[in-house]
Write a protein that holds these residues in place. Structure first.
Motif, PDB file in Angstrom:
ATOM      1  N   VAL A  73      44.236  43.506  30.607  1.00  0.00           N
ATOM      2  CA  VAL A  73      44.996  43.851  31.814  1.00  0.00           C
ATOM      3  C   VAL A  73      45.478  42.589  32.515  1.00  0.00           C
TER       4      VAL A  73
ATOM      5  N   GLU B  56      33.422  41.587  23.823  1.00  0.00           N
ATOM      6  CA  GLU B  56      32.556  41.636  24.999  1.00  0.00           C
ATOM      7  C   GLU B  56      31.874  43.005  25.032  1.00  0.00           C
TER       8      GLU B  56
ATOM      9  N   GLU C 293      40.831  35.590  36.270  1.00  0.00           N
ATOM     10  CA  GLU C 293      39.412  35.538  35.926  1.00  0.00           C
ATOM     11  C   GLU C 293      39.161  36.694  34.977  1.00  0.00           C
ATOM     12  N   LEU C 294      39.017  36.395  33.681  1.00  0.00           N
ATOM     13  CA  LEU C 294      39.093  37.445  32.664  1.00  0.00           C
ATOM     14  C   LEU C 294      37.766  37.610  31.925  1.00  0.00           C
ATOM     15  N   GLY C 295      37.868  38.250  30.772  1.00  0.00           N
ATOM     16  CA  GLY C 295      36.674  38.627  30.026  1.00  0.00           C
ATOM     17  C   GLY C 295      35.960  37.453  29.376  1.00  0.00           C
TER      18      GLY C 295
ATOM     19  N   PHE D 183      29.484  44.166  27.338  1.00  0.00           N
ATOM     20  CA  PHE D 183      29.388  44.653  28.725  1.00  0.00           C
ATOM     21  C   PHE D 183      28.328  45.753  28.826  1.00  0.00           C
TER      22      PHE D 183
ATOM     23  N   ALA E 108      48.323  51.348  38.508  1.00  0.00           N
ATOM     24  CA  ALA E 108      49.623  50.846  38.032  1.00  0.00           C
ATOM     25  C   ALA E 108      50.684  50.698  39.120  1.00  0.00           C
TER      26      ALA E 108
ATOM     27  N   SER F 168      39.613  42.615  33.023  1.00  0.00           N
ATOM     28  CA  SER F 168      39.636  42.421  31.571  1.00  0.00           C
ATOM     29  C   SER F 168      40.782  41.517  31.149  1.00  0.00           C
TER      30      SER F 168
ATOM     31  N   PRO G  74      41.017  47.103  45.209  1.00  0.00           N
ATOM     32  CA  PRO G  74      39.721  47.109  44.530  1.00  0.00           C
ATOM     33  C   PRO G  74      39.769  48.070  43.343  1.00  0.00           C
ATOM     34  N   SER G  75      38.748  48.046  42.512  1.00  0.00           N
ATOM     35  CA  SER G  75      38.691  49.018  41.437  1.00  0.00           C
ATOM     36  C   SER G  75      38.556  50.420  42.030  1.00  0.00           C
TER      37      SER G  75
ATOM     38  N   THR H  14      41.059  39.559  38.799  1.00  0.00           N
ATOM     39  CA  THR H  14      39.776  39.494  38.089  1.00  0.00           C
ATOM     40  C   THR H  14      39.572  40.818  37.383  1.00  0.00           C
TER      41      THR H  14
ATOM     42  N   MET I 139      33.442  39.782  44.261  1.00  0.00           N
ATOM     43  CA  MET I 139      34.757  39.453  43.687  1.00  0.00           C
ATOM     44  C   MET I 139      35.843  39.562  44.740  1.00  0.00           C
TER      45      MET I 139
ATOM     46  N   THR J  60      40.667  43.374  41.996  1.00  0.00           N
ATOM     47  CA  THR J  60      39.274  43.060  41.655  1.00  0.00           C
ATOM     48  C   THR J  60      38.634  44.170  40.819  1.00  0.00           C
TER      49      THR J  60
HETATM   50  N1  LIG Z   1      35.993  36.092  34.868  1.00  0.00           N
HETATM   51  C1  LIG Z   1      35.491  36.695  35.917  1.00  0.00           C
HETATM   52  O1  LIG Z   1      35.243  36.103  36.984  1.00  0.00           O
HETATM   53  C2  LIG Z   1      35.196  38.167  35.843  1.00  0.00           C
HETATM   54  C3  LIG Z   1      34.419  38.736  36.865  1.00  0.00           C
HETATM   55  C4  LIG Z   1      34.153  40.109  36.783  1.00  0.00           C
HETATM   56  C5  LIG Z   1      34.644  40.877  35.740  1.00  0.00           C
HETATM   57  N2  LIG Z   1      35.391  40.273  34.766  1.00  0.00           N
HETATM   58  C6  LIG Z   1      35.888  41.053  33.645  1.00  0.00           C
HETATM   59  O2  LIG Z   1      36.383  42.314  34.095  1.00  0.00           O
HETATM   60  C7  LIG Z   1      36.148  43.311  33.092  1.00  0.00           C
HETATM   61  C8  LIG Z   1      35.423  44.490  33.695  1.00  0.00           C
HETATM   62  O3  LIG Z   1      36.098  44.930  34.835  1.00  0.00           O
HETATM   63  P1  LIG Z   1      37.056  46.199  34.769  1.00  0.00           P
HETATM   64  O4  LIG Z   1      36.574  47.196  33.795  1.00  0.00           O
HETATM   65  O5  LIG Z   1      37.289  46.612  36.188  1.00  0.00           O
HETATM   66  O6  LIG Z   1      38.398  45.548  34.190  1.00  0.00           O
HETATM   67  P2  LIG Z   1      39.854  46.199  34.181  1.00  0.00           P
HETATM   68  O7  LIG Z   1      40.759  45.156  33.695  1.00  0.00           O
HETATM   69  O8  LIG Z   1      39.838  47.532  33.520  1.00  0.00           O
HETATM   70  O9  LIG Z   1      40.160  46.483  35.742  1.00  0.00           O
HETATM   71  C9  LIG Z   1      40.166  45.406  36.644  1.00  0.00           C
HETATM   72  C10 LIG Z   1      41.067  45.783  37.815  1.00  0.00           C
HETATM   73  O10 LIG Z   1      42.383  45.938  37.320  1.00  0.00           O
HETATM   74  C11 LIG Z   1      42.894  47.184  37.721  1.00  0.00           C
HETATM   75  N3  LIG Z   1      43.861  47.636  36.743  1.00  0.00           N
HETATM   76  C12 LIG Z   1      43.644  48.149  35.520  1.00  0.00           C
HETATM   77  N4  LIG Z   1      44.805  48.442  34.907  1.00  0.00           N
HETATM   78  C13 LIG Z   1      45.801  48.116  35.788  1.00  0.00           C
HETATM   79  C14 LIG Z   1      47.228  48.195  35.787  1.00  0.00           C
HETATM   80  N5  LIG Z   1      47.908  48.654  34.734  1.00  0.00           N
HETATM   81  N6  LIG Z   1      47.901  47.770  36.890  1.00  0.00           N
HETATM   82  C15 LIG Z   1      47.229  47.293  37.974  1.00  0.00           C
HETATM   83  N7  LIG Z   1      45.886  47.189  38.034  1.00  0.00           N
HETATM   84  C16 LIG Z   1      45.187  47.596  36.953  1.00  0.00           C
HETATM   85  C17 LIG Z   1      41.674  48.074  37.858  1.00  0.00           C
HETATM   86  O11 LIG Z   1      41.960  49.172  38.708  1.00  0.00           O
HETATM   87  C18 LIG Z   1      40.685  47.106  38.472  1.00  0.00           C
HETATM   88  O12 LIG Z   1      40.883  47.031  39.866  1.00  0.00           O
HETATM   89  C19 LIG Z   1      35.332  42.628  32.013  1.00  0.00           C
HETATM   90  O13 LIG Z   1      36.149  42.218  30.952  1.00  0.00           O
HETATM   91  C20 LIG Z   1      34.755  41.424  32.714  1.00  0.00           C
HETATM   92  O14 LIG Z   1      34.453  40.361  31.844  1.00  0.00           O
HETATM   93  C21 LIG Z   1      35.679  38.934  34.793  1.00  0.00           C
END
Ligand SMILES: NC(=O)c1ccc[n+]([C@@H]2O[C@H](COP(=O)([O-])OP(=O)(O)OC[C@H]3O[C@@H](n4cnc5c(N)ncnc54)[C@H](O)[C@@H]3O)[C@@H](O)[C@H]2O)c1
Ligand SMILES: O=C[C@H](O)CS(=O)(=O)O
Length: 492
Positions: free
Chosen positions: A246, A393, A264-266, A395, A223, A243, A190-191, A241, A171, A163
């Motif tokens: 990713v 996006e 669930e992406l960007g 953001f 990772a 970017s 989680p993040s 959920t 989320m 998430t």
């Molecule tokens: N469509 C939806 O429902 C929804 C909801 C919320 C956010 N988002 C999207 O999420 C993005 C913002 O969130 P963000 O900055 O946390 O996104 P992100 O993709 O950077 O990170 C999301 C999650 O992925 C993890 N992650 C990143 N790189 C990884 C890897 N190599 N291996 C495993 N996990 C990894 C992060 O730690 C985090 O928990 C925006 O693009 C937004 O639009 C989409």
């Protein structure tokens, strides 16, 4: 021993300090309490606390615990699972103020928004507490005289979920609630920017009586944990959920291992305002859709497409409203808008501002940064359709406005690009309100409203914005498998 900033910790002022857990939750045990990853308050830059930097082996231990716990959970009647989930939802609401303070401290959104998110997060748990009792199958008339056919729905098994930071509670429950209701077990990462909200939810899930191993929170560098999630054969479903970049990378790897995948992406939401729109409703919708969470939501309006006849009145009103928004630390007073999540987010947002202005845009509100972390709510008119904020996006709290002439031009502009999550349409033409969603390539369309998200309606996108849906009765299907049973009666 925590290395948190004492001032930051004291400001939290939790009624129940035990909700702040500097540990991961694996197999029903709180593990790895040593300092690992610092969690920083984005408004102050001060350290709120630390979470363990667990690795692949710890993630595999969580998967093992989930694998062991899931069968007995699935065997329990759905009503029993539902009662426990309902208790979890009640505890979340009982601790709403503390959970909101924790969220504001780690994510930055104002307290009122954080409290709203906690209510929203509890709503998913409450909704799926009931939905688990309605995973009906089918009885199908046999293709042969002695054939009896039924279709049953079974939980997929172990779910691995990742998430993002922008909604650090909702989320989590938008995935965990339907998965648990369906009879699955969950391993969630989680993040690393906002882990405390998820950990506090685990405290309350444990208190609600959720058996050990069913809900695991693995904190740490992303990772290695993600590698375990997409590669371990015991994981049946990967739900992400975050970017698009990713999600594509991880989802592709999970699919390569023939796992069920939800993404669930960007987004990059177009916000269309036609001459016949109600101006007050359009401006209110714009404020809600653009500036919620400082513009850091996946369904935020990312570009405003406004018809020539209403354009000047709309941009003037929007600029006035944006100008009136105050920015500040969500735990100090009641600002309208908090900080962005980090310096990288500020830099990207301001790059979009500069690009729009360099391309001929006119700054009508905002356009600057306070204390390095607060981006003033910004309105720019005369934006080129080729501007970065029309293609990427943002953001962040930036409303870029593009003027259009005909409906056909608006639809072409709206469908440009590869995102397909949310779109918004403001019009009082009833035929247009029917016609346009059919032409807009988006998973969700708001008509005369800037708020489209709830637990009762399917949430998700098409094109590069994702696969699958969350929330609503569609959301539990993501965690169920169909089993077709064909029985020959009469011995033959
Ligand atoms: N469509 C939806 O429902 C929804 C909801 C919320 C956010 N988002 C999207 O999420 C993005 C913002 O969130 P963000 O900055 O946390 O996104 P992100 O993709 O950077 O990170 C999301 C999650 O992925 C993890 N992650 C990143 N790189 C990884 C890897 N190599 N291996 C495993 N996990 C990894 C992060 O730690 C985090 O928990 C925006 O693009 C937004 O639009 C989409
Ligand atoms: O960032 C997007 C989330 O899904 C937030 S909400 O569901 O629109 O509130």
């Amino acid at each position: 021993m925590s290395l948190a900033d004492p001032v930051e910790r004291a400001r939290l002022a939790l009624l129940r300090p035990a909700l702040l857990r500097e540990a991961a939750f694996v197999g029903g045990e709180w593990v790895g309490g040593d300092a690992g990853i610092a969690v920083v308050n984005p408004a102050t830059g001060r350290t709120l606390g630390h979470v363990p930097d667990l690795g692949r082996g710890d993630a595999e231990a969580a998967i093992a615990a989930a694998t062991a716990a899931q069968p007995a959970w699935a065997a329990r009647p759905a009503r029993e699972r539902g009662l426990l989930l309902r208790r979890w939802a009640e505890l979340i609401l009982e601790h709403r103020d503390d959970l909101a303070r924790l969220m504001t401290a780690e994510q930055g959104k104002p307290l009122a928004e954080a409290a709203g998110e906690i209510t929203y997060a509890a709503a998913f748990v409450d909704w799926f507490a009931e939905e688990g009792r309605r995973t009906y199958g089918d009885i199908i008339p046999g293709h042969l005289a002695n054939a009896r056919i039924r279709v049953e729905k079974r939980p997929v098994g172990v779910v691995a979920a990742i998430t993002p930071w922008n909604f650090p509670a909702a989320m989590v429950t938008r995935k965990a609630a339907p998965a648990l209701a369906a009879g699955c077990a969950v391993v969630l990462k989680p993040s690393e920017l906002t882990p405390f909200s998820a950990l506090a939810l685990a405290v309350l899930a444990e208190e609600a009586g959720l058996p050990a191993g069913l809900f695991n929170i693995v904190t740490g560098a992303p990772a290695p944990i993600g590698d375990a999630m997409v590669e371990d054969p015991r994981v049946a479903k990967f739900s992400f959920t975050g970017s698009t970049a990713v999600g594509r990378m991880l989802g592709g790897r999970a699919m390569g291992n023939v796992k069920r995948v939800s993404l669930e992406l960007g987004g990059n939401a177009p916000f269309l305002v036609f001459d016949d729109a109600d101006l007050d409703i359009a401006v209110e919708g714009a404020m809600l859709s653009k500036f919620r969470n400082a513009g850091q939501t996946c369904v935020c309006a990312n570009r405003f497409l406004v018809q020539a006849g209403i354009h000047d009145a709309f941009v003037a009103r929007l600029a006035d409203r944006a100008d009136a928004l105050g920015c500040g630390d969500g735990l100090a007073g009641a600002p309208d808008q908090g900080p962005l999540i980090d310096a990288r987010a500020v830099a990207k947002t301001m790059a979009h501002v500069r690009d729009a202005l360099d391309g001929g845009g006119r700054l009508l509100a905002g356009g600057s940064v306070i204390d390095d972390v607060f981006v003033r709510p910004t309105v720019i008119a005369g934006v080129s359709p080729d501007a970065l904020l029309c293609r990427e996006e943002t953001f962040g709290p930036v409303a870029g406005v593009v003027r259009f002439g005909s409906e056909a031009e608006a639809v072409a502009l709206a469908n440009a690009g590869s995102a397909g999550l949310a779109a918004y349409l403001f019009t009082r033409d009833a035929d247009r309100a029917i016609r346009l969603p059919e032409a807009l390539r988006y998973g969700m369309v708001g008509i005369n409203t800037g708020l489209i998200s709830s637990e009762v309606a399917p949430f998700g996108g098409c094109r590069q914005s994702g696969i699958g849906r969350e929330g609503s009765h569609y959301g539990i299907a993501e965690f169920l498998e169909l089993q077709t049973v064909v029985q020959a009666v009469g011995g033959a």
